[in-house]
Design a protein around this motif. Structure first.
Motif, PDB file in Angstrom:
ATOM      1  N   PHE A 182      -1.350 -15.674  -0.033  1.00  0.00           N
ATOM      2  CA  PHE A 182      -1.375 -14.252  -0.343  1.00  0.00           C
ATOM      3  C   PHE A 182      -0.310 -13.893  -1.366  1.00  0.00           C
ATOM      4  CE2 PHE A 182      -0.051  -9.905   0.251  1.00  0.00           C
ATOM      5  CZ  PHE A 182      -1.259  -9.246   0.204  1.00  0.00           C
TER       6      PHE A 182
ATOM      7  N   MET B 153       1.238  -9.698   7.603  1.00  0.00           N
ATOM      8  CA  MET B 153       0.116  -9.980   6.716  1.00  0.00           C
ATOM      9  C   MET B 153      -0.708  -8.720   6.481  1.00  0.00           C
ATOM     10  SD  MET B 153      -0.132 -12.738   5.236  1.00  0.00           S
ATOM     11  CE  MET B 153      -1.764 -13.219   4.734  1.00  0.00           C
TER      12      MET B 153
ATOM     13  N   ALA C 142      -0.723  -3.437  -0.731  1.00  0.00           N
ATOM     14  CA  ALA C 142      -1.220  -3.803  -2.060  1.00  0.00           C
ATOM     15  C   ALA C 142      -2.653  -3.337  -2.302  1.00  0.00           C
ATOM     16  CB  ALA C 142      -1.136  -5.314  -2.243  1.00  0.00           C
TER      17      ALA C 142
ATOM     18  N   PHE D  78       1.149  -6.361   4.294  1.00  0.00           N
ATOM     19  CA  PHE D  78       1.089  -6.764   2.885  1.00  0.00           C
ATOM     20  C   PHE D  78      -0.198  -6.249   2.256  1.00  0.00           C
ATOM     21  CE2 PHE D  78       3.544 -10.996   3.685  1.00  0.00           C
ATOM     22  CZ  PHE D  78       4.694 -10.281   3.897  1.00  0.00           C
ATOM     23  N   VAL D  79      -1.315  -6.475   2.988  1.00  0.00           N
ATOM     24  CA  VAL D  79      -2.612  -6.096   2.423  1.00  0.00           C
ATOM     25  C   VAL D  79      -2.697  -4.579   2.260  1.00  0.00           C
ATOM     26  CG1 VAL D  79      -5.092  -6.153   2.764  1.00  0.00           C
ATOM     27  CG2 VAL D  79      -3.723  -8.126   3.371  1.00  0.00           C
TER      28      VAL D  79
ATOM     29  N   LEU E 250      -0.700 -12.131  -4.988  1.00  0.00           N
ATOM     30  CA  LEU E 250      -0.041 -10.851  -5.245  1.00  0.00           C
ATOM     31  C   LEU E 250       0.844 -10.939  -6.488  1.00  0.00           C
ATOM     32  CD1 LEU E 250       0.593  -7.966  -4.035  1.00  0.00           C
ATOM     33  CD2 LEU E 250       2.694  -9.000  -3.239  1.00  0.00           C
TER      34      LEU E 250
ATOM     35  N   GLY F 149       5.224  -3.905  -3.635  1.00  0.00           N
ATOM     36  CA  GLY F 149       4.768  -4.984  -2.776  1.00  0.00           C
ATOM     37  C   GLY F 149       5.531  -6.271  -3.017  1.00  0.00           C
ATOM     38  N   PHE F 150       5.852  -6.537  -4.252  1.00  0.00           N
ATOM     39  CA  PHE F 150       6.598  -7.726  -4.641  1.00  0.00           C
ATOM     40  C   PHE F 150       7.912  -7.824  -3.855  1.00  0.00           C
ATOM     41  CE2 PHE F 150       9.674  -9.680  -7.510  1.00  0.00           C
ATOM     42  CZ  PHE F 150       8.992 -10.815  -7.906  1.00  0.00           C
TER      43      PHE F 150
ATOM     44  N   VAL G 182       7.258  -8.011   0.115  1.00  0.00           N
ATOM     45  CA  VAL G 182       6.768  -9.301   0.579  1.00  0.00           C
ATOM     46  C   VAL G 182       7.894 -10.326   0.578  1.00  0.00           C
ATOM     47  CG1 VAL G 182       5.270 -11.220  -0.049  1.00  0.00           C
ATOM     48  CG2 VAL G 182       4.376  -8.915  -0.056  1.00  0.00           C
TER      49      VAL G 182
END
Lengths: 504, 115
Positions: free
Chosen positions: B90, A141, A148, A144-145, B94, A159-160, A163
């Motif tokens: 999330f 998590m 992005a 991810f943050v 995104l 990121g796509f 993730v």
């Protein structure tokens, strides 16, 4: 309750929570972030010291007896990894002071950096498989943050992919956990090791072990599951790439080593041979990918893949010497790789681009940076007397000992190709004159560093380069620690006893 | 009962993987939702179904005397649900941001053409 084990998890949590109070106030967050990572490093070093002298430590959270509660257990391998993670956290925290813009810092960059460190250390310290899953999610998590944060177009695109593939990997992990719980009725790793050793049907156990292999294989970017890595690592700010490159795939490798030394050793002729083949393919595809690239950070990203192959090769060979080699390789790799990413950031600051076709002449304008790059790049390629040479030497020696000639030859050939692509960066970015197309020529006012920037950029890089040199010159103590850690991994009885207590 | 649940889980896994492979972002998210539900059911069944026997200790006793349902898988599922919910929230944001930014609608262009 044994406090030193919990501290490397609690300190980043406290730091992250505390810096959330200073939302949109970059100056305060910077101070807290660096101080927090400093404390974290001290706590991890204390833990390493204690584990080195007292052996494996374990503690039961909430005093629920193992195997019913959640156990934290740390052997020498876990302690080494925690310490290295904390060191990278500290180095990147200092580097981020000038590399990450104030807007990102205001929106909680340091908080998420520390949450990431908490997740990573949690994986290294836990003795429970489901708990490991939870730490993985904490780590994912926050990654991810971090990936992005800032919301640039490239970041969102990278990121796509990152993730999606990591979510699928977590799904595999959870599936494997569910089936394993159904088979053994426990998720405590020490208890699982006992249960699985007591004559379960080997076929089922191997099936589950392959599910784990896929889950951790995606995380550690093994062939053919590595596509998310080169698609995403070159998109965020350099400091974020550096901490990702140093730690995230190595968490996958750590988990692979943990489960395939402690739990799934029923049929090593099958499982570990499979791992060895995958390791060889990973090395080769990674380095070939790197040779085809022409962007600083993308070359380095593909090298992560090929280097992960070496670490997993140690696991595949599965002799005490090979495991020591794998651990030594991980130590060397985390330091060198993080450093190379940090260097790429400063190179870009001077030359204005990551694209190797458009930059050049760094040797003339930044001789200090050139020396630092030289040390790290040639250590990565395995030139004596730098740390990479010893890491590869141990691995190749251990494979020759048991007659695994194919993998030894692959490892040597791949290190030659690594050298080739490192010389490509060396030649284009550092050695030749800057091409006329370079818009921001080195040594213009825009590329000059403020004294403050100079300290925050160079201090981390010099620290890591010195560490590489020290490991290379005085290899003996480091190798001894790696050997001790490998012995604990190969003979898991002490680990099981430390977690479950002295039981019949 | 276990057989029936096993078939349902198989169907859910199949549907999820099919959706993941279609390559449309919208279907990908639906696929992830179904996948996490399938796994939760799998954990539930893998722990063994013991219907009608809650793990409650009678007032006069000090421990469980009869075999009863295992409460741990439910705790695991609860944790997994919470985590997958957070991660999914999330991911949705995104993807939304990504497709606003990349100037493409959430459903693929090809898909809208066909309708």
């Amino acid at each position: 309750m044994n406090t030193p084990i919990v501290l490397p998890i609690l300190i980043p949590l406290g730091t992250a929570a505390f810096s959330f109070f200073f939302w949109k106030r970059p100056a305060a967050q910077k101070t807290i972030g660096v101080l927090g990572s400093c404390t974290h490093l001290v706590a991890s070093l204390t833990l390493l010291h204690q584990v080195y002298h007292q052996g494996i430590l374990a503690t039961q959270i909430g005093n629920w007896q193992a195997p019913f509660g959640i156990s934290l257990a740390v052997d020498l391998f876990g302690a080494i990894m925690t310490t290295i993670a904390a060191l990278m956290g500290f180095v990147v925290a200092v580097y981020s002071l000038v590399n990450v813009d104030n807007q990102r810092i205001g929106y909680g960059y340091y908080s998420f950096l520390h949450l990431l460190l908490m997740g990573v250390c949690g994986v290294f310290l836990t003795g429970d498989l489901f708990n490991m899953y939870v730490w993985f999610e904490v780590m994912l998590m926050s990654s991810f943050v971090l990936l992005a944060l800032g919301g640039e177009r490239r970041q969102l695109e990278g990121g796509f992919k990152y993730v999606t593939l990591n979510l699928i990997s977590s799904a595999f992990f959870l599936t494997a956990l569910g089936i394993l719980y159904g088979m053994a009725g426990t998720l405590n790793m020490a208890d699982l090791a006992l249960q699985l050793a007591n004559g379960r049907s080997t076929g089922m156990v191997i099936t589950v072990s392959m599910l784990f292999f896929i889950a951790f294989g995606i995380k550690s970017a093994l062939f053919p599951l590595f596509f998310w890595l080169p698609a995403s690592y070159h998109t965020p700010p350099v400091a974020v790439s550096a901490i990702f490159a140093g730690l995230l795939t190595k968490v996958g490798v750590y988990s692979l080593i943990r489960v395939f030394t402690l739990l799934f050793t029923q049929d090593t002729a099958y499982t570990h041979l499979f791992i060895l083949i995958m390791a060889g393919l990973t090395m080769v595809t990674g380095v070939l990918g790197a040779m085809a690239q022409n962007e600083f950070r993308r070359i380095l990203s593909f090298h992560i893949i090929s280097q992960v192959g070496y670490m997993v090769m140690g696991l595949g060979l599965f002799t005490p010497l090979a495991m020591a080699g794998a651990i030594f390789y991980i130590i060397h790799h985390i330091i060198v790789k993080t450093n190379l990413f940090l260097i790429s950031g400063v190179a870009r600051r001077y030359a204005g681009a990551f694209d190797l076709e458009n930059i050049g002449g760094l040797y003339r304008y930044a001789p200090g940076l050139t020396i630092l790059f030289f040390i790290s790049a040639f250590s990565l390629a395995g030139i004596p007397p730098l740390s990479g040479f010893w890491a590869k030497f141990i691995l190749v020696k251990s494979s020759l000992q048991i007659g695994a000639y194919t993998i030894a030859a692959t490892a040597l050939a791949v290190s030659l190709l690594t050298l080739f692509s490192m010389t490509k960066i060396w030649d284009k970015a550092f050695w030749r004159e800057a091409p006329a197309s370079n818009a921001l020529r080195p040594n213009t006012d825009a590329s000059k560093l403020m004294p403050r920037e100079r300290v925050a950029y160079y201090l981390p890089m010099i620290l890591l380069s010195l560490l590489t040199l020290v490991i290379g010159m005085m290899v003996e103590p480091f190798f001894q620690i790696a050997q001790l850690a490998a012995e604990q991994l190969v003979n898991p009885e002490a680990y099981i006893q430390a977690v479950l207590g002295a039981r019949p | 009962m276990e057989l029936l649940t096993a078939i349902v889980i198989g169907g859910l896994f199949g549907a999820a993987i099919y959706l993941l492979l279609t390559g449309t972002p919208f279907r990908l998210i639906i696929g992830l939702v179904i996948l996490s539900n399938a796994i939760n059911l799998l954990i539930f069944v893998a722990g063994g179904l013991t219907p009608g026997k809650p793990p409650l200790i009678a007032v006069a006793e000090k421990q469980l005397l009869t075999a009863s349902a295992d409460p741990l898988p439910q705790a695991l599922i609860l944790t997994a649900i919470v985590i997958s919910f957070g991660v999914l929230a999330f991911t949705l944001v995104l993807f939304r941001r990504a497709f606003d930014r990349l100037c493409r609608p959430l459903v693929d262009l090809e898909e809208t053409d066909r309708q």
